[in-house]
Design a protein around this motif. Structure first.
Motif, PDB file in Angstrom:
ATOM      1  N   ALA A   1      -0.078   1.670   6.708  1.00 34.85           N
ATOM      2  CA  ALA A   1      -1.075   1.130   5.786  1.00 34.85           C
ATOM      3  C   ALA A   1      -0.744  -0.339   5.532  1.00 34.85           C
ATOM      4  CB  ALA A   1      -1.059   1.902   4.476  1.00 34.85           C
ATOM      5  N   PHE A   2      -1.776  -1.209   5.569  1.00 34.10           N
ATOM      6  CA  PHE A   2      -1.528  -2.625   5.300  1.00 34.10           C
ATOM      7  C   PHE A   2      -2.530  -3.165   4.292  1.00 34.10           C
ATOM      8  CE2 PHE A   2      -4.421  -2.819   8.959  1.00 34.10           C
ATOM      9  CZ  PHE A   2      -5.334  -3.775   8.562  1.00 34.10           C
ATOM     10  N   GLY A   3      -2.123  -4.249   3.657  1.00 36.18           N
ATOM     11  CA  GLY A   3      -2.976  -4.925   2.687  1.00 36.18           C
ATOM     12  C   GLY A   3      -2.434  -6.316   2.433  1.00 36.18           C
TER      13      GLY A   3
ATOM     14  N   PRO B   1       0.830  -1.215   0.000  1.00 32.36           N
ATOM     15  CA  PRO B   1       0.000   0.000   0.000  1.00 32.36           C
ATOM     16  C   PRO B   1       0.861   1.260   0.000  1.00 32.36           C
ATOM     17  CG  PRO B   1      -0.735  -1.533   1.683  1.00 32.36           C
ATOM     18  CD  PRO B   1       0.552  -2.066   1.137  1.00 32.36           C
ATOM     19  N   ASP B   2       0.293   2.328  -0.524  1.00 32.07           N
ATOM     20  CA  ASP B   2       0.999   3.609  -0.541  1.00 32.07           C
ATOM     21  C   ASP B   2       1.210   4.110   0.890  1.00 32.07           C
ATOM     22  OD1 ASP B   2       0.944   3.571  -3.308  1.00 32.07           O
ATOM     23  OD2 ASP B   2      -0.931   4.710  -3.415  1.00 32.07           O
TER      24      ASP B   2
ATOM     25  N   VAL C   1       2.958  -4.336   4.547  1.00 33.30           N
ATOM     26  CA  VAL C   1       2.722  -3.180   5.411  1.00 33.30           C
ATOM     27  C   VAL C   1       3.687  -2.071   5.011  1.00 33.30           C
ATOM     28  CG1 VAL C   1       2.740  -2.333   7.793  1.00 33.30           C
ATOM     29  CG2 VAL C   1       2.050  -4.688   7.322  1.00 33.30           C
ATOM     30  N   THR C   2       3.169  -0.846   4.934  1.00 33.25           N
ATOM     31  CA  THR C   2       4.006   0.315   4.642  1.00 33.25           C
ATOM     32  C   THR C   2       3.930   1.273   5.818  1.00 33.25           C
ATOM     33  OG1 THR C   2       3.493   0.073   2.293  1.00 33.25           O
ATOM     34  CG2 THR C   2       4.449   2.170   2.998  1.00 33.25           C
TER      35      THR C   2
ATOM     36  N   LYS D   1      -5.946   5.268   1.343  1.00 33.72           N
ATOM     37  CA  LYS D   1      -5.200   4.780   0.189  1.00 33.72           C
ATOM     38  C   LYS D   1      -6.011   3.689  -0.506  1.00 33.72           C
ATOM     39  CE  LYS D   1      -1.826   7.457   1.067  1.00 33.72           C
ATOM     40  NZ  LYS D   1      -1.528   8.593   0.219  1.00 33.72           N
ATOM     41  N   SER D   2      -6.120   3.772  -1.824  1.00 36.96           N
ATOM     42  CA  SER D   2      -6.978   2.840  -2.563  1.00 36.96           C
ATOM     43  C   SER D   2      -6.488   1.403  -2.483  1.00 36.96           C
ATOM     44  CB  SER D   2      -7.091   3.265  -4.025  1.00 36.96           C
ATOM     45  OG  SER D   2      -5.814   3.220  -4.632  1.00 36.96           O
ATOM     46  N   ASN D   3      -5.205   1.180  -2.286  1.00 35.22           N
ATOM     47  CA  ASN D   3      -4.687  -0.190  -2.250  1.00 35.22           C
ATOM     48  C   ASN D   3      -4.408  -0.674  -0.825  1.00 35.22           C
ATOM     49  OD1 ASN D   3      -2.520   1.527  -1.892  1.00 35.22           O
ATOM     50  ND2 ASN D   3      -1.132   0.405  -3.218  1.00 35.22           N
ATOM     51  N   ALA D   4      -5.004  -0.017   0.163  1.00 37.87           N
ATOM     52  CA  ALA D   4      -4.840  -0.442   1.560  1.00 37.87           C
ATOM     53  C   ALA D   4      -6.110  -1.123   2.046  1.00 37.87           C
ATOM     54  CB  ALA D   4      -4.518   0.747   2.449  1.00 37.87           C
TER      55      ALA D   4
END
Length: 166
Positions: free
Chosen positions: A151-153, A80-81, A157-158, A105-108
Motif C-alpha cells: 500500500a502506498f500514499g 498506509p495500513d 509505502v507499507t 485501505k482508507s489512507n492508501a
C-alpha cells in the motif's frame, strides 16, 4: 555549442511554501552560468512543503518551458495500513489467469502488486489506484507464484508479507 552565442545557462528560482503565502528559497539558480538543461537537484536538508513554484530568469533561446519537473518526499502522517490478507484465486478454466482481491485501505492512494516465481524475486509488478481487485492474465500455468501487495500514499509505502498461490 552548435553555433549558439551568448549565455547558454538556464537561470531560475525554485521556492516552496506550506500556506501559499510565505515562500522560502529551495534552490537559487538565478546566476547560474553552467549549460545544464536537465538539472538534477538533491536537497541536503529536507524541507516541509505543500506548494512549489519556479520563476524563470533566463533561458538560452526560445521560450521558457518545464518538462519532467518532479519533487520527491514523504508526508508527516502515518504510512498506509498494511495489507494483512488478500485472496489469490486462479481461474479454473484458464490457469494462466489469477484474480487478486483485498480490502481497500482508507489512507492508501494505491497499491503496488509485485509477483514472481520465488519469494525473494518478485520482479513483475502492477500498479493499481482505485479498484482493489486485479486480474493478471500472463502467468505460466505450471508454476507457483508469490505475491505481495504494498500500500502506498503521500506518507510512504507499507509492504505486505509475501503470499503464494499454486
Amino acid at each position: 555549442l552548435l553555433g549558439r552565442e551568448g549565455l547558454h545557462a538556464h537561470q531560475y528560482l525554485v521556492e516552496y511554501s506550506i500556506d501559499k503565502h510565505n515562500w522560502e528559497t529551495l534552490t537559487d539558480k538565478t546566476t547560474n552560468t553552467n549549460d545544464h538543461s536537465h538539472q538534477y537537484e538533491v536537497m541536503s536538508i529536507p524541507v516541509q512543503a505543500r506548494y512549489v513554484k519556479i520563476t524563470n530568469h533566463c533561458v538560452p533561446d526560445g521560450t521558457f518551458a518545464i518538462s519532467g519537473f518532479r519533487v520527491f518526499g514523504v508526508g508527516t502522517d502515518p504510512k498506509p495500513d498494511k495489507i494483512l490478507f488478500f485472496q489469490a484465486v486462479k481461474d479454473f478454466r484458464d490457469p494462466r489467469k489469477i484474480k487478486l482481491s483485498w480490502v481497500k485501505k482508507s489512507n492508501a492512494t494505491g497499491y503496488n502488486i509485485r509477483y514472481g516465481t520465488q519469494k525473494d524475486k518478485l520482479y513483475h509488478s502492477y500498479q493499481v489506484y482505485k479498484n482493489t481487485p486485479l486480474t493478471i492474465r500472463s502467468l505460466d500455468k505450471n508454476k507457483t507464484y508469490w505475491f505481495e501487495i504494498d500500500a502506498f500514499g503521500e506518507n510512504g509505502v507499507t509492504p505486505s508479507d509475501p503470499h503464494f498461490s499454486r
